[in-house]
Design an enzyme around this catalytic site. Structure first.
Site, PDB file in Angstrom:
ATOM      1  CD  GLU A 124      70.565 -15.196 -37.233  1.00 30.77           C
ATOM      2  OE1 GLU A 124      70.066 -15.340 -38.360  1.00 30.77           O
ATOM      3  OE2 GLU A 124      69.918 -14.784 -36.235  1.00 30.77           O
ATOM      4  CB  SER A 217      67.849  -7.085 -28.638  1.00 28.08           C
ATOM      5  OG  SER A 217      67.028  -7.937 -29.412  1.00 28.08           O
TER       6      SER A 217
END
Length: 646
Positions: A124, A217
């Protein structure tokens, strides 16, 4: 067993949207995802079976296939590359991430510098930085924020990773709020923020916390870190089958949440197995009576005999704690600490000690816990208590949680300490400055805590003290122009002129270091950190009665205390001086006052003027020396002059 499931556990909006998009596309040809669609190997494996493959470049894309841009988003250059190669693509970028792209794009086009808060290696963040031509300043902690050089002549736009930990971002925001040229955008996904808040709330109220998700994650790891802060027994597992069942108890209250990449089916399976599966109770029972070397288990004390403790572990054999494994302190008698029926935790050294018993240790558990608590204090920057036991070269040795810790002399106080003996055998609060368990190296300090304590005391004084207050203090330092007085953590100044109503030649004539004094507060300036004090007692102000004692016309005696070219000052009493102008010293002409007068000479003077407001008294020796007949003669001459003029 009570299970509390977080309402926000599992797929977030962006991930769910991307997953549904890809599943709806399956069956229509080959599909590629630019990078793993989510951090979950079960979903990735299932998609592969349906013809969805992960790629990290476009060289291998077959003609006619579709590339899916995952929810993390990509750099602007990736879109240009896809269009250049005429590759069809489905943009599944999360709307929250797309919003950040737009903020960065327009700010960068305006010429702003871009600051991105997040993990520089996270896809991201890589994507966001691409919208600033990969020139963004990436920081991931308050420490890095403090090191950021902000140019006051430039404008900055700050954004943050959607899954970033909110409390750390608040700390970073405080640092940048000091700069008016930094625009701060809180772009943390509201769902992420809600998920983190809920994890915190649940973790505070359960015995154990289970985080389900892939450890790769980012948001899953953050949930684990947040939960671990409030619930020591927090565990991260990809599925319920990765969880060691022997960590659970039937009486436990268990909290469960899951990362944004965890499929609902995996969460549901975990809850079902723990709460509804009849075999789970049997599985749990079996796990509780299976021991392995290195396990930490609870047991009940059966007996204490000759320093040896027998413990019921719920295993086929009892646990035995030899005296040398009971405590790090060899002088401790186990019978003084535990008794039959007590529940204790022990460390399994060997499942079979050769005699069929389980060799367990309380000492090793204490040692581990001691290190764990010190490590926790180091990681969380919290205060921990310890006792100074020895003085060594370069500092002190303190014992914290039964561990020897070195305290450098430079970290003992916020000031230089000449004699370290004043600290020996005393307990203090410490900060852990360095921690290396493998090298058994622990360094602690008090410098920051001492300064913080001083600052708090100072603030308390400045908040409570006001002009006019009478307070007690201790003289801390003598200087030529006055004395500093400690009034509860803050030094106030008594100027030499405020030490007595009379004249003070030297401060040391009135005060010495260590004197206990009662002072009056004259002024408090919290901005400059200054407090002005007076040793004078307003109730003994000699000027209160001066107007009557030294009324105009009164003849009084005084002592010459100072001479100046234009006259001499006479002390009428302690704190009250008057001035004899040179013209009022003698009937004959004199060049300077000391032609006639001497210091400490007692003279008779007449009060010719009294100015109460400015504390000024005019005196005359000439007027005081006049005989009554001279005064009458002068009066008559004056009357004759007035009549003639009339």
């Amino acid at each position: 067993m009570e299970i509390i499931l977080s309402k926000s556990a599992g797929f977030c909006f962006g991930v769910k949207r991307a997953i549904e998009c890809v599943y709806n596309m399956t069956g229509s040809g080959i599909i590629y995802t630019y990078g793993p669609l989510i951090h979950n190997k079960f979903v990735i494996s299932d998609l592969e079976k349906k013809g969805v493959f992960v790629i990290d470049n476009f060289e291998e894309v077959e003609k006619g296939s579709v590339v899916v841009i995952r929810s993390h988003g990509v750099a602007e250059s990736v879109y240009r590359e896809l269009e250049k190669r005429k590759i069809k693509y489905a943009d599944c970028t999360c709307p929250f991430v797309k919003k950040i792209h737009n903020i960065v794009k327009y700010a960068y086009q305006k010429g702003n510098e871009i600051i991105i808060v997040g993990n520089s290696s996270h896809p991201e963040i890589i994507g966001i930085n691409g919208w600033a031509d990969n020139r963004g300043i990436i920081i991931n902690s308050p420490e890095e924020a403090l090191k950021t050089n902000i140019d006051k002549n430039k404008k900055y736009t700050l954004v943050v990773q959607t899954t970033y930990q909110r409390d750390i971002f608040e700390d970073i925001s405080k640092i940048f709020r000091e700069f008016t040229n930094v625009e701060i955008n809180n772009t943390i996904c509201s769902a992420t923020e809600d998920r983190q808040k809920e994890a915190e709330r649940i973790a505070k109220n359960v015995d154990k916390m289970i985080i389900i998700g892939d450890e790769k994650s980012s948001n899953t790891r953050k949930l684990f870190e947040i939960s671990k802060k409030y619930c020591k027994n927090t565990f991260l597992c990809e599925t319920i089958y990765n969880l060691q069942l022997n960590i659970l108890r039937k009486s436990d209250k268990i909290g469960v949440t899951a990362g944004a990449s965890t499929p609902p089916a995996i969460i549901k399976e975990a809850i079902n197995i723990m709460s509804e599966n009849e075999n789970f109770a049997e599985m749990l029972d079996q796990s509780l009576i299976t021991l392995h070397t290195g396990d930490v288990v609870k047991g009940t004390v059966i007996s204490v005999s000759n320093g040896e403790v027998s413990v019921n572990l719920g295993y086929k054999s009892d646990g035995i704690i030899p005296k040398n494994e009971f405590s790090e302190n060899p002088d401790v008698d186990p019978a003084d600490v535990v008794k039959a029926g007590d529940e204790i935790e022990v460390f399994v050294v060997r499942v079979n000690d050769g005699d069929g018993n389980v060799l367990v240790s309380r000492k090793r558990l204490e040692a581990n816990k001691g290190y764990e608590e010190i490590e926790e204090a180091f990681n969380n920057k919290t205060v921990i208590k310890g006792k100074v036991i020895d003085i060594v070269k370069g500092g002190l040795i303190a014992v914290i949680n039964n561990k020897r810790v070195f305290v450098p002399s430079s970290q003992i106080s916020n000031r230089f300490v000449e004699d370290l003996n004043e600290f020996k055998n005393k307990e203090f609060d410490f900060n852990i400055l360095e921690f290396d368990k493998s090298k058994r190296r622990i360094i602690a300090g008090r410098k920051e805590l001492v300064q913080k304590e001083i600052n708090e005391k100072r603030q308390k004084v400045f908040d409570s003290v006001k002009a006019g207050d009478r307070i007690d203090g201790t003289v801390s330092r003598i200087v030529d122009f006055g004395a500093f007085v400690d009034i509860g953590g803050v030094d106030g100044l008594i100027h030499i002129s405020e030490m007595s109503w009379g004249r003070v030649k030297k401060v040391s004539d009135v005060l010495s270091e260590g004197d206990k004094v009662t002072v009056t507060v004259l002024d408090v300036n919290s901005e400059k950190g200054k407090i002005s004090l007076s040793l004078k007692d307003v109730n003994n102000n000699p000027w209160k009665a001066a107007s009557e004692k030294y009324a105009i016309g009164n003849i009084v005696e005084g002592k010459v205390v100072r001479m100046v070219p234009f006259g001499a000052f006479v002390e009428l009493e302690e704190g009250v001086d008057g001035l004899i102008h040179i013209s009022q010293i003698s009937y004959k002409h004199i060049a300077k006052p000391d032609d006639v007068l001497e210091i400490d000479q007692v003279v008779k003077v007449k009060v010719t003027d009294f100015d109460a407001e400015n504390k000024k008294i005019s005196l005359s020796i000439k007027e005081a020396d006049k005989k009554p007949e001279e005064e009458n003669t002068e009066n008559k001459a004056e009357e004759t002059k007035e009549n003639t003029e009339a």
